[in-house]
Design an enzyme around this catalytic site. Structure first.
Site, PDB file in Angstrom:
ATOM      1  N   HIS A  17       0.833  -1.204   0.000  1.00 22.76           N
ATOM      2  CA  HIS A  17       0.000   0.000   0.000  1.00 22.76           C
ATOM      3  C   HIS A  17       0.871   1.259   0.000  1.00 22.76           C
ATOM      4  CE1 HIS A  17       0.829   0.964   4.209  1.00 22.76           C
ATOM      5  NE2 HIS A  17       0.644  -0.315   4.480  1.00 22.76           N
ATOM      6  N   GLU A  88      -1.905  -7.261   7.764  1.00 27.72           N
ATOM      7  CA  GLU A  88      -0.530  -7.110   8.254  1.00 27.72           C
ATOM      8  C   GLU A  88      -0.285  -7.975   9.485  1.00 27.72           C
ATOM      9  OE1 GLU A  88       2.484  -6.846   7.891  1.00 27.72           O
ATOM     10  OE2 GLU A  88       2.998  -4.716   7.722  1.00 27.72           O
TER      11      GLU A  88
END
Length: 197
Positions: A17, A88
């Site tokens: 990202h 994550e």
């Protein structure tokens, strides 16, 4: 970035990202749902030019808004499916903290080798990454795009090549960078790493 020499797939594209305020400052970000900065949105939009040169059979994204927004700005949001296993590494009690501050209390601390109370261990990350790899290889797909996060993508690449996550400690991965996993003959390999527009 040239992708003209990619070999037949499956090729797994790892896309981190774009920048967030916490990634910019070095704060560990897993479960906190941080938005992209303006620079992060610009980085994500720049990915569209590169990714438009490829046909993706599968596009998967972490459920977190920073990954989903990067995917959308890269013009692949309409094709994307949410994949929970792309979230994550869970940093537990270290969420929102910088490594330097953690090491002031725990010298030598590392996400790769230290205990993470209320979070995930490197072994658990390796198991999650391997399960995802197994599912990806079971799909009839030549090009797969994964929008996710730095530590998890580094661990995924490590598991892809060595069957354990520890090599990930040595793989730097910048915001909005693209990496590609594939094969050198029948051997799993890192084909491209940490490339940016």
């Amino acid at each position: 970035m040239s992708t003209a020499t990619l070999k037949p797939g499956p090729n797994i594209w790892l896309i981190r990202h774009g920048e967030t305020e916490w990634s910019k400052s070095g704060r560990h970000t897993s479960t906190t749902d941080i938005a992209l900065t303006e620079r992060g949105r610009t980085q994500a939009s720049a990915l569209a030019r590169l990714l438009a040169t490829q046909k993706f059979d599968v596009v998967l994204t972490s459920p977190m808004q920073r990954a989903r927004e990067t995917c959308r700005l890269a013009d692949l949001g309409g094709q994307a499916e949410i994949e929970p296993d792309l979230h994550e590494w869970n940093y537990g009690i270290y969420e929102g903290r910088k490594t330097v501050d953690i090491r002031a209390e725990e010298p030598g601390w590392s996400v790769w080798t230290s205990s993470i109370p209320d979070g995930e261990s490197a072994v658990q990350i390796g198991v999650r990454a391997q399960a995802l790899i197994d599912r990806l290889l079971g799909r009839d797909a030549s090009n797969i795009a994964l929008f996710s996060h730095a530590h998890f993508l580094r661990a995924l690449a490590s598991v892809w090549t060595t069957n354990e996550p520890s090599l990930g400690e040595h793989l730097a991965l910048d915001p909005a960078a693209v990496s590609i996993l594939g094969f050198e003959r029948e051997v799993r390999a890192i084909i491209r790493w940490n490339l940016q527009q």
